[in-house]
Scaffold this motif. Structure first.
Motif, short mmCIF file in Angstrom:
data_model
loop_
_atom_site.label_atom_id
_atom_site.label_comp_id
_atom_site.label_asym_id
_atom_site.label_seq_id
_atom_site.Cartn_x
_atom_site.Cartn_y
_atom_site.Cartn_z
N ILE A 49 1.85 47.62 50.59
CA ILE A 49 1.47 48.95 51.26
C ILE A 49 1.85 48.73 52.77
CG2 ILE A 49 -0.26 50.58 51.84
CD1 ILE A 49 -1.24 50.47 49.17
N TYR A 50 0.98 47.53 53.34
CA TYR A 50 1.23 46.99 54.59
C TYR A 50 2.76 46.90 55.09
CZ TYR A 50 1.29 44.01 58.76
OH TYR A 50 1.67 43.52 59.94
N LEU A 51 3.48 46.09 54.30
CA LEU A 51 4.80 45.87 54.59
C LEU A 51 5.59 47.06 54.24
CD1 LEU A 51 5.40 42.64 52.43
CD2 LEU A 51 4.84 42.71 54.76
N ALA A 52 5.44 48.09 53.44
CA ALA A 52 6.14 49.46 53.42
C ALA A 52 5.86 50.19 54.64
CB ALA A 52 5.69 50.02 52.17
N THR A 53 4.74 50.04 55.18
CA THR A 53 4.60 51.13 56.36
C THR A 53 4.52 50.17 57.65
OG1 THR A 53 1.98 50.46 56.14
CG2 THR A 53 2.87 52.47 54.80
N LYS A 54 5.26 49.09 57.83
CA LYS A 54 5.32 48.15 58.94
C LYS A 54 6.03 49.08 60.14
CE LYS A 54 6.09 43.71 60.64
NZ LYS A 54 6.84 42.32 60.41
N SER B 74 10.28 41.97 55.96
CA SER B 74 9.33 42.48 56.53
C SER B 74 8.22 41.24 57.09
CB SER B 74 8.53 43.65 55.54
OG SER B 74 9.59 44.57 55.30
N PHE B 75 8.34 40.17 56.60
CA PHE B 75 7.43 39.45 56.96
C PHE B 75 7.62 38.75 58.59
CE2 PHE B 75 7.39 39.32 52.61
CZ PHE B 75 5.89 38.96 52.20
N SER B 76 8.81 39.00 59.07
CA SER B 76 9.04 38.59 60.36
C SER B 76 8.36 39.31 61.38
CB SER B 76 10.56 38.70 60.75
OG SER B 76 10.78 38.23 62.21
N LYS B 77 7.78 38.66 62.47
CA LYS B 77 6.99 39.42 63.51
C LYS B 77 7.88 40.42 64.38
CE LYS B 77 3.22 36.08 64.25
NZ LYS B 77 2.55 35.47 65.15
N GLU B 78 9.13 39.96 64.40
CA GLU B 78 10.21 40.77 65.26
C GLU B 78 10.63 41.74 64.43
OE1 GLU B 78 10.20 37.54 64.78
OE2 GLU B 78 9.32 36.80 66.79
N SER B 79 10.65 41.81 63.28
CA SER B 79 11.32 42.78 62.15
C SER B 79 10.73 44.06 62.49
CB SER B 79 11.52 42.41 60.73
OG SER B 79 11.87 43.23 59.96
N ALA B 80 11.03 45.14 62.36
CA ALA B 80 10.58 46.45 62.20
C ALA B 80 10.20 46.79 60.59
CB ALA B 80 11.58 47.70 62.81
N GLY B 81 10.87 45.96 59.73
CA GLY B 81 10.47 46.34 58.42
C GLY B 81 11.95 46.38 57.66
N GLY B 82 11.86 46.33 56.24
CA GLY B 82 12.88 46.26 55.47
C GLY B 82 13.62 47.53 55.38
N ILE C 286 8.93 46.30 46.76
CA ILE C 286 8.45 44.97 46.30
C ILE C 286 9.68 44.50 45.48
CG2 ILE C 286 7.39 44.14 43.92
CD1 ILE C 286 5.37 46.17 44.11
N GLY C 287 10.63 45.20 45.08
CA GLY C 287 12.00 44.78 44.59
C GLY C 287 13.03 44.16 45.72
N GLU C 288 12.73 44.58 46.96
CA GLU C 288 13.43 44.37 48.20
C GLU C 288 12.91 43.24 48.71
OE1 GLU C 288 14.86 45.59 52.68
OE2 GLU C 288 13.60 47.09 51.42
N GLN C 289 11.55 42.94 49.04
CA GLN C 289 11.10 42.15 49.56
C GLN C 289 10.88 40.63 48.77
OE1 GLN C 289 10.61 41.96 52.82
NE2 GLN C 289 11.45 44.00 52.71
N TRP C 290 10.36 40.94 47.46
CA TRP C 290 10.12 39.72 46.76
C TRP C 290 11.26 39.44 45.59
CZ3 TRP C 290 5.86 37.44 48.39
CH2 TRP C 290 4.64 38.51 49.06
N GLY C 291 12.36 40.47 45.61
CA GLY C 291 13.30 40.27 44.53
C GLY C 291 12.75 40.26 43.10
N LEU C 292 13.68 39.67 42.33
CA LEU C 292 13.44 39.79 40.75
C LEU C 292 12.07 38.81 40.51
CD1 LEU C 292 14.33 40.32 37.80
CD2 LEU C 292 15.83 38.39 37.97
#
Length: 379
Positions: A37-42, A253-261, A279-285
């Motif tokens: 949820i945090y990564l999705a709303t980053k 989404s884990f990078s501090k500079e990134s605005a998100g995926g 989840i599928g995008e950030q963590w893959g299969l």
């Protein structure tokens, strides 16, 4: 009836009976959900609001989980009629004062938070059916008994249809089917009921209760490319996000500079209905398999608890909640990858939503309670 606080004290023997794997799965899935949820709303300035609210509801849920597990479920069973009729009153009330979200008038605004009575009603209905079946000594194939039990399912279902919330109606239906199957209902009656359901769906579909945009949202999964700028937009963006995850995920989404995926920026309702796209995008299969493995452990433990329960009420409640998880997981993930129509069914324990998280954890706490007290006492 007031329950003395002494009843909520859990002794060491009962604590040892807690299904540790089931509890571990619940907590891990929720924490994984909060992270996503945090990564999705980053990309949004208010993203911490979602995480804080979900975390607070998780904290409240854990406190409630303790009280649910500490109290013998035979006492909780005695309050079943109160839970059931209370939820029915709330379903009627929401049709009068409820606020509309995504086309369904199914929410009661409590000021700081909003509450969805249908979440409570689905659990209360299964409890009521379990209690009635136990009172009938499991004789579900008696016509009168069947009609009585079915009526208890129809009342909340009809009120949810009126909202109209097709997603929650589907959830309740599959929970009820699971209960009837576990209760030993004649297979011919089940087949006849499913046939009747098809007829009912056709009637509701053409009744005007379902708005045109809701119909398009449901059927758009068949050809999202044809509706990529309108109803099929959700699915198309979800498929792009999941497809880009590959085996290990993009971790963008884990990078501090990134605005998100991609999903966090372009998939609507990504923190709720479409959290699996994130989840599928950030963590893959690999990440998706991790989540499904946790769900698998949870469901297997619940089936084991249902099998070993000491009474019919415990068996029915455990099977009903297992049916809910199986359908909700299949439906939610299926709609994000184009296998199922798009409905408002969230991913259990993962998607953002306080009332959903609270009621799901408390109902799973009741299943844990049933598992803790599965052994019959002999004197």
């Amino acid at each position: 009836m007031i329950i003395p606080l002494s009843q909520f004290k859990m002794d060491k023997k009962k604590f040892k009976e807690i299904d540790k794997w089931m509890l571990f799965s619940i907590v891990t899935i929720v924490l994984f959900g909060i992270l996503n949820i945090y990564l999705a709303t980053k990309p949004y300035a208010y993203n911490t609001t979602y995480v804080i609210k979900q975390s607070l509801f998780f904290g409240v849920s854990l406190v409630g989980l303790y009280f649910i597990m500490a109290l013998d479920y035979s006492i909780i069973k005695g309050f079943t009629p109160l839970f059931y009729w209370g939820s029915v009153i709330l379903l009627v009330l929401v049709l009068v004062i409820g606020k509309t979200v995504n086309g369904a008038q199914g929410w009661i605004n409590l000021g700081i938070v909003s509450f969805q009575p249908a979440e409570l009603a689905k659990v209360a209905t299964i409890m009521m059916m379990g209690k009635k079946l136990e009172d009938m000594d499991g004789n579900i194939n008696n016509f009168k008994n069947f009609c009585i039990v079915a009526l208890y399912a129809i009342i909340p279902a009809a009120l949810i249809v009126i909202q109209p919330d097709m997603g929650m109606t589907m959830v309740l239906f599959f929970m009820v089917v699971g209960v009837f199957f576990a209760g030993g209902l004649d297979k011919r009656i089940i087949i006849g009921g499913l046939t009747g359901l098809v007829v009912a769906i056709v009637l509701v579909w053409n009744s005007g209760l379902i708005q045109p945009y809701q119909k398009m949202r449901i059927i758009s999964f068949q050809n999202p490319e044809a509706n990529s700028s309108e109803e099929g937009y959700h699915l198309r963006q979800s498929l792009i996000g999941i497809g880009s995850g590959g085996f290990l995920g993009t971790n963008s989404s884990f990078s501090k500079e990134s605005a998100g995926g991609y999903a966090s920026q372009y998939v609507p309702e990504v923190e709720t209905d479409f959290i699996f796209a994130q989840i599928g995008e950030q963590w893959g299969l690999l990440g998706a398999a991790f989540l499904l493995s946790l769900y698998g452990i949870l469901i297997c433990r619940m089936i084991a608890i249902a099998r070993d329960s000491k009474d019919m009420f415990g068996n029915i409640v455990a099977i009903g909640m297992t049916s809910y998880l199986l359908f909700a997981i299949w439906q939610n993930i299926g709609m994000t990858i184009g296998l199922m129509p798009i409905t408002g069914i969230t991913l259990p324990l993962v998607s953002y939503g306080g009332s959903s998280l609270l009621t799901t954890i408390l109902s799973l706490g009741l299943v844990l309670n049933i598992g803790m007290r599965k052994r019959k006492l002999y004197f």
